[in-house]
Scaffold this active site. Structure first.
Site, short mmCIF file in Angstrom:
data_model
loop_
_atom_site.label_atom_id
_atom_site.label_comp_id
_atom_site.label_asym_id
_atom_site.label_seq_id
_atom_site.Cartn_x
_atom_site.Cartn_y
_atom_site.Cartn_z
N THR A 11 0.81 -1.36 -0.04
CA THR A 11 0.04 0.11 -0.09
C THR A 11 0.80 1.26 0.04
O THR A 11 0.63 2.31 -0.80
CB THR A 11 -1.08 -0.02 1.36
N THR A 71 6.30 11.10 6.96
CA THR A 71 6.30 11.17 8.02
C THR A 71 7.80 11.53 8.89
O THR A 71 8.77 10.99 8.20
CB THR A 71 5.92 9.88 8.90
N ASP A 72 8.00 11.93 10.04
CA ASP A 72 9.25 12.16 10.72
C ASP A 72 9.79 10.57 10.84
O ASP A 72 11.10 10.60 11.10
CB ASP A 72 9.25 12.83 11.81
N GLU A 73 8.95 9.57 11.04
CA GLU A 73 9.54 8.36 11.02
C GLU A 73 10.67 7.95 10.15
O GLU A 73 11.52 6.82 10.43
CB GLU A 73 8.40 7.28 11.42
N TYR A 110 7.08 -0.05 8.55
CA TYR A 110 6.32 1.12 8.47
C TYR A 110 6.97 2.35 7.76
O TYR A 110 6.82 2.77 7.03
CB TYR A 110 5.22 1.50 9.56
N LYS A 133 7.25 3.91 3.98
CA LYS A 133 7.00 5.43 3.68
C LYS A 133 8.33 6.16 3.28
O LYS A 133 8.23 6.88 2.38
CB LYS A 133 6.57 6.07 5.37
N TYR A 135 4.69 0.45 26.73
CA TYR A 135 5.86 -0.23 26.06
C TYR A 135 7.28 0.20 27.03
O TYR A 135 7.37 1.16 27.25
CB TYR A 135 5.98 -0.01 24.91
P1 NAD Z 1 -4.98 6.12 9.22
O1 NAD Z 1 -4.64 4.78 9.48
O2 NAD Z 1 -5.93 6.89 10.42
O3 NAD Z 1 -5.71 6.34 7.81
C1 NAD Z 1 -5.47 5.68 6.73
C2 NAD Z 1 -6.64 5.71 5.66
O4 NAD Z 1 -5.91 5.14 4.45
C3 NAD Z 1 -7.59 4.77 5.98
O5 NAD Z 1 -8.94 5.52 5.71
C4 NAD Z 1 -7.64 3.74 5.07
O6 NAD Z 1 -8.61 3.11 4.82
C5 NAD Z 1 -6.92 4.22 3.75
N1 NAD Z 1 -6.29 3.23 2.96
C6 NAD Z 1 -5.37 2.41 3.52
N2 NAD Z 1 -4.92 1.60 2.35
C7 NAD Z 1 -5.54 2.03 1.34
C8 NAD Z 1 -5.48 1.83 -0.02
N3 NAD Z 1 -4.88 0.68 -0.56
N4 NAD Z 1 -6.40 2.68 -1.16
C9 NAD Z 1 -6.88 3.80 -0.76
N5 NAD Z 1 -7.12 4.02 0.62
C10 NAD Z 1 -6.31 3.32 1.57
O7 NAD Z 1 -3.89 7.17 9.13
P2 NAD Z 1 -3.72 8.43 9.62
O8 NAD Z 1 -2.96 8.46 10.88
O9 NAD Z 1 -4.59 9.36 9.40
O10 NAD Z 1 -2.45 8.88 8.55
C11 NAD Z 1 -2.44 9.43 7.40
C12 NAD Z 1 -1.17 9.59 6.62
O11 NAD Z 1 -0.35 10.38 7.48
C13 NAD Z 1 -0.36 8.46 6.66
O12 NAD Z 1 0.31 8.34 5.21
C14 NAD Z 1 0.85 8.41 7.54
O13 NAD Z 1 2.02 7.82 7.42
C15 NAD Z 1 0.96 10.00 7.87
N6 NAD Z 1 1.31 10.64 9.03
C16 NAD Z 1 0.76 10.04 9.95
C17 NAD Z 1 0.95 10.74 11.37
C18 NAD Z 1 0.46 10.15 12.79
O14 NAD Z 1 0.68 10.47 13.80
N7 NAD Z 1 -1.06 9.67 12.42
C19 NAD Z 1 2.21 11.60 11.50
C20 NAD Z 1 2.84 12.03 10.38
C21 NAD Z 1 2.34 11.51 9.12
P1 TYD Z 2 2.00 5.05 18.37
O1 TYD Z 2 0.72 5.92 18.57
O2 TYD Z 2 1.83 3.77 18.00
O3 TYD Z 2 2.85 5.96 17.40
P2 TYD Z 2 4.20 5.67 16.79
O4 TYD Z 2 4.72 4.38 17.01
O5 TYD Z 2 4.10 6.05 15.25
O6 TYD Z 2 5.24 6.89 17.51
O7 TYD Z 2 2.91 5.07 19.68
C1 TYD Z 2 3.67 6.30 20.02
C2 TYD Z 2 4.17 6.07 21.24
O8 TYD Z 2 3.60 5.19 22.18
C3 TYD Z 2 5.49 5.07 20.69
O9 TYD Z 2 6.80 5.06 21.46
C4 TYD Z 2 4.84 3.43 21.09
C5 TYD Z 2 4.10 3.86 22.59
N1 TYD Z 2 2.90 2.95 23.01
C6 TYD Z 2 2.74 2.47 24.22
O10 TYD Z 2 3.82 2.75 25.01
N2 TYD Z 2 1.84 1.76 24.28
C7 TYD Z 2 0.75 1.29 23.36
O11 TYD Z 2 -0.34 0.78 23.91
C8 TYD Z 2 1.00 2.10 22.04
C9 TYD Z 2 -0.02 1.76 21.03
C10 TYD Z 2 1.98 2.91 21.84
#
Ligand code: NAD
Ligand code: TYD
Length: 343
Positions: free
Chosen positions: A99, A124-126, A150, A154, A207
């Site tokens: 994906t 993403t910053d990751e 992941y 990305k 964790y």
């Molecule tokens: P999310 O998991 O909440 O949403 C992802 C969406 O993508 C869902 O609605 C899912 O149905 C859709 N999707 C998945 N596979 C698909 C496909 N093959 N075709 C069409 N749609 C598809 O994710 P999020 O937290 O809203 O993150 C959105 C974006 O932002 C991602 O690209 C993520 O890498 C990036 N991002 C997230 C964060 C964060 O903290 N959540 C931070 C920085 C960047």
């Molecule tokens: P997460 O929300 O999964 O974001 P990311 O891994 O992308 O930063 O997790 C944020 C932080 O919290 C990460 O260091 C993992 C930790 N974490 C826990 O300690 N317990 C949990 O149940 C989850 C989901 C995350």
């Protein structure tokens, strides 16, 4: 502008679609596969808006993407769609490559053929990997060193965007944001998971030693940054987005318990995530200087607003937790699960 948003039924995408419909005159086509993380309830109230169309479909479906770009005369793509949860990528990395990486390439190829005006890649910053405790934060020049499947998927997508700009001249702009929080975040991520568990008087699984550091930003501040990059950013550029708001996980969980008036005895230290990144921190000087972006939410206010949203929308997250998500949750935290028991 006619904008194709991918992944607009997820957490950040749905917040972004709401912002576009509420605050601009743009037409929005939302392409989302509705995986476990996609939820049309995130878009309640705008589904019948005349400037909005939802299409259930896959970003990997080149025919579908090409026909949507043409029939909707799309000017810009904002690409959110992804498999987004690190823990899931440890169990099933293939879906992330497919994906996040291949899906992005399909979109880029269709965009090129369509002669799209602008493609915004929500990275993403990751992709930068992990920082030592006192190291300076990530800048746009920090070499990419992703550690989880992941993050690697990305990073590959992010670099494909760079390549499509460099080689083919496609106008691609990349954002790399730190951890988001706010309304509609799926309750497998740290903040909503902890809020929901605390409200149900269940244990809060932290964790390892809980000293991992994340740099938290309210989702609406991320969405404003993406919008600025689309309208005023430069082709081929990367923009870091972050709020200079670093929190150790354990401190953040304690803060949430305080807001919810729940006891710290709910905290349970569980086995650490394999390969767990120790610290993320973003230097966002470029977007602050070039596009005059800055966060509007103070973290205390944003957190209080977010907790209130989960209190007011209990039905939203209870439905999610009672469904398919339960099986996943049990496989992670239940008997024999990855994070079962104290470390
Ligand atoms: P999310 O998991 O909440 O949403 C992802 C969406 O993508 C869902 O609605 C899912 O149905 C859709 N999707 C998945 N596979 C698909 C496909 N093959 N075709 C069409 N749609 C598809 O994710 P999020 O937290 O809203 O993150 C959105 C974006 O932002 C991602 O690209 C993520 O890498 C990036 N991002 C997230 C964060 C964060 O903290 N959540 C931070 C920085 C960047
Ligand atoms: P997460 O929300 O999964 O974001 P990311 O891994 O992308 O930063 O997790 C944020 C932080 O919290 C990460 O260091 C993992 C930790 N974490 C826990 O300690 N317990 C949990 O149940 C989850 C989901 C995350």
């Amino acid at each position: 502008m006619n904008i194709l948003v991918t992944g607009g039924a997820g957490f950040i995408g749905s917040n972004h679609v709401r912002m576009l419909i509420g605050k601009t005159d743009d037409r929005v086509v939302n392409l989302d596969l509705l995986t476990y993380a996609g939820n049309l309830e995130n878009l309640t109230g705008i589904e019948d808006h005349p400037r909005y169309r939802f299409v259930k479909g896959d970003i990997r479906d080149a025919d579908l993407v090409a026909s949507l770009l043409a029939e909707e005369s799309i000017d810009a793509v904002i690409h959110f769609a992804a498999e987004s949860h690190v823990d899931r990528s440890l169990d099933a990395p293939g879906a992330f490559l497919d994906t996040n990486t291949r899906g992005t390439q399909v979109l880029l190829q269709c965009a090129l053929k369509h002669e799209l005006d602008c493609f915004v890649m929500v990275s993403t910053d990751e992709v930068y990997g992990s920082l030592d405790p006192h190291a300076p934060g990530f800048t746009e020049e920090t070499p990419l060193a992703p550690n989880s499947p992941y993050a690697a998927s990305k990073a590959a997508a992010d670099l494909l965007c760079r390549a499509y700009h460099h080689t083919f001249g496609l106008d691609v702009r990349i954002t790399r944001c730190s951890n988001n929080y706010g309304p509609y975040q799926f309750p497998e991520k740290l903040i909503p998971l902890m809020i929901a568990n605390a409200l149900e008087d269940r244990s809060l699984p932290v964790y390892g030693d809980g000293q991992q550091v994340r740099d938290w930003l309210h989702v609406s501040d991320h969405c404003r940054a993406i919008d600025l990059v689309l309208r005023q950013g430069r082709a081929g550029e990367v923009y870091n987005v972050g709020g200079r708001n670093e929190w150790a996980n354990l401190d953040l969980v304690k803060r949430l318990l305080e807001i919810l008036d729940k006891p710290e005895s709910l905290i349970e230290f569980v086995k650490d995530r394999p390969g767990h990144d120790r610290r993320y921190a973003i230097v966002a000087d470029k977007i602050r200087g070039e596009l005059s972006w800055q966060p509007t939410f103070a973290f205390g206010d944003g957190l209080a607003q977010t907790v209130q949203w989960y209190l007011d929308n209990r039905n939203w997250w209870e439905k999610i937790r009672s469904g398919e998500y339960r099986a996943y949750y049990d496989s992670m935290y239940g008997d024999g699960g990855r994070y079962q028991g104290r470390s």
